[in-house]
Design a protein around this motif. Sequence first.
Motif, mmCIF file in Angstrom:
data_model
loop_
_atom_site.group_PDB
_atom_site.id
_atom_site.type_symbol
_atom_site.label_atom_id
_atom_site.label_comp_id
_atom_site.label_asym_id
_atom_site.label_seq_id
_atom_site.Cartn_x
_atom_site.Cartn_y
_atom_site.Cartn_z
ATOM 1 N N VAL B 10 0.841 -1.189 0.000
ATOM 2 C CA VAL B 10 0.000 0.000 0.000
ATOM 3 C C VAL B 10 0.869 1.229 0.000
ATOM 4 C CG1 VAL B 10 -1.927 -1.109 1.109
ATOM 5 C CG2 VAL B 10 -0.141 -0.096 2.504
ATOM 6 N N ALA B 11 0.293 2.317 -0.419
ATOM 7 C CA ALA B 11 1.062 3.552 -0.501
ATOM 8 C C ALA B 11 1.448 4.031 0.882
ATOM 9 C CB ALA B 11 0.247 4.615 -1.213
ATOM 10 N N GLY B 12 2.691 4.436 1.023
ATOM 11 C CA GLY B 12 3.154 4.913 2.302
ATOM 12 C C GLY B 12 2.723 6.331 2.600
ATOM 13 N N ALA B 13 2.107 6.967 1.649
ATOM 14 C CA ALA B 13 1.718 8.358 1.869
ATOM 15 C C ALA B 13 0.528 8.497 2.798
ATOM 16 C CB ALA B 13 1.395 9.009 0.531
ATOM 17 N N GLY B 14 -0.043 7.417 3.211
ATOM 18 C CA GLY B 14 -1.125 7.520 4.173
ATOM 19 C C GLY B 14 -2.413 6.942 3.633
ATOM 20 N N GLY B 15 -3.224 6.461 4.546
ATOM 21 C CA GLY B 15 -4.464 5.844 4.152
ATOM 22 C C GLY B 15 -5.644 6.709 4.524
ATOM 23 N N ALA B 16 -6.755 6.076 4.796
ATOM 24 C CA ALA B 16 -7.964 6.806 5.143
ATOM 25 C C ALA B 16 -7.761 7.549 6.457
ATOM 26 C CB ALA B 16 -9.124 5.828 5.265
ATOM 27 N N ALA B 17 -8.522 8.580 6.624
ATOM 28 C CA ALA B 17 -8.533 9.361 7.858
ATOM 29 C C ALA B 17 -7.158 9.897 8.217
ATOM 30 C CB ALA B 17 -9.085 8.511 9.003
ATOM 31 N N GLY B 18 -6.360 10.177 7.201
ATOM 32 C CA GLY B 18 -5.073 10.812 7.464
ATOM 33 C C GLY B 18 -4.073 9.921 8.160
ATOM 34 N N GLY B 19 -4.189 8.628 7.989
ATOM 35 C CA GLY B 19 -3.266 7.710 8.631
ATOM 36 C C GLY B 19 -1.844 7.911 8.153
ATOM 37 N N GLY B 20 -0.878 7.357 8.883
ATOM 38 C CA GLY B 20 0.522 7.519 8.541
ATOM 39 C C GLY B 20 0.974 6.505 7.531
ATOM 40 N N ALA B 21 2.290 6.418 7.384
ATOM 41 C CA ALA B 21 2.863 5.475 6.444
ATOM 42 C C ALA B 21 2.419 4.063 6.785
ATOM 43 C CB ALA B 21 4.372 5.576 6.471
ATOM 44 N N ALA B 22 2.136 3.282 5.765
ATOM 45 C CA ALA B 22 1.607 1.945 5.977
ATOM 46 C C ALA B 22 2.561 0.854 5.532
ATOM 47 C CB ALA B 22 0.280 1.793 5.238
ATOM 48 N N TYR B 23 3.542 1.223 4.751
ATOM 49 C CA TYR B 23 4.465 0.244 4.171
ATOM 50 C C TYR B 23 5.873 0.716 4.506
ATOM 51 C CZ TYR B 23 6.792 -2.330 0.336
ATOM 52 O OH TYR B 23 7.599 -3.122 -0.418
ATOM 53 N N GLU B 24 6.591 -0.082 5.276
ATOM 54 C CA GLU B 24 7.855 0.411 5.819
ATOM 55 C C GLU B 24 8.961 -0.631 5.700
ATOM 56 O OE1 GLU B 24 6.361 3.361 9.327
ATOM 57 O OE2 GLU B 24 6.050 1.230 9.623
ATOM 58 N N LEU B 25 10.141 -0.130 5.471
ATOM 59 C CA LEU B 25 11.316 -0.997 5.479
ATOM 60 C C LEU B 25 11.595 -1.458 6.906
ATOM 61 C CD1 LEU B 25 13.905 -2.182 4.167
ATOM 62 C CD2 LEU B 25 15.009 0.005 4.710
#
Lengths: 165, 195
Positions: B10-25
């Motif tokens: 998923v995009a690390g730029a954030g999900g619904a409701a302004g969530g933070g990064a979702a995909y991380e090293l």
Amino acid sequence: MPTATWVALQNITLTGTQADITFSNIPATYRDLVLVCNSKQTATPAQDQSLQFNGDTGSNYNVVIMWGDGSTYDSDTFSNQTNMLIDFYASITTAFSNVTIVQIMDYSATDKHKTVLSRANRASSGVDAIAGRWASTDAITSIKYFASGRTLDIGSTVALYGIVS
Amino acid sequence: MPIPLGVLAVAGAGGAAGGGAAYELLESQILTGTQATVEFTNLNANYGSTYQHLQLRITARSNRANAYDILRMRFNGDNSFLYSYHYLFGNGSSVQSDDMASAQEILFYRALEGNNATANTYGFGVFDILDPFETTKNTTVRALEAYVHAAESVVSLSSGLYQATAAVSSIELDSHLSSSFIAGSRFSLYGMRSS
């Protein structure tokens, strides 16, 4: 400590027709790149999408393709080509009906040929899994996306992401 | 939201409701010398409460005196007969499929090149590991993997099952044909956050 990893580098949406979409001056900051392509062309017949790296038009692109069209499935290879196919049956048409996602591995490494995994889909035609190799150890600094002999239509979007490692 | 290879990344730029990064090293191993095994350890302790899924991104080559090798994956050091796998591959002339049940490992036949392959080429693949920390689910893997060199080119869709509900604490990667990874091989582990 986890690192924010998936970085949007550039998202290009055409406001006019154009022969290609090119990403230039790609920094060597990331480990892998991802292209998300959702495009159409101005005229029929359907055409395959292709990539060229660093402006290289030499015979340096090699792919193996696995495809299915709903009734038939098969595999093909194309070696020493002047561009890298990223679809085969999921070619683009004059309507938005295709999505193609391309993983470009180790794009900035200078000790490896560059490898590509593409998954392309067009429900009205077929589905493809493609692996490609650009026979060069040069770091990729630019990517040209196009459909050979066709013009990309307004609204076509290609997004480029970088993945940190 | 871009969804590479299907359902997972998923995009690390954030999900619904302004969530933070979702995909991380999480961790990356880039070999500087020959190495028989690559391990990621303490995974559940370090990441189990934060991440729902894992993704491995690999480019790898071994010192086997052949053009190809076979990548082996195991979890938790477990070599009992709890693994199954399938694969569907195209080799440029045909599409074939095979499977193995009650295996002692998951094998990926197209992700690892041997040392006789074209110079500077590596096998490569993206491996999604679903719900590795859930203790009510078996752990499943799916991959898109390939090698493309002068002698042979193959692309493969693969799936694997580890029929155990224990949280995954380690992932072991090595050559099924008893060779070693060479310098330059790269193994990067990413996590996809749970909500």
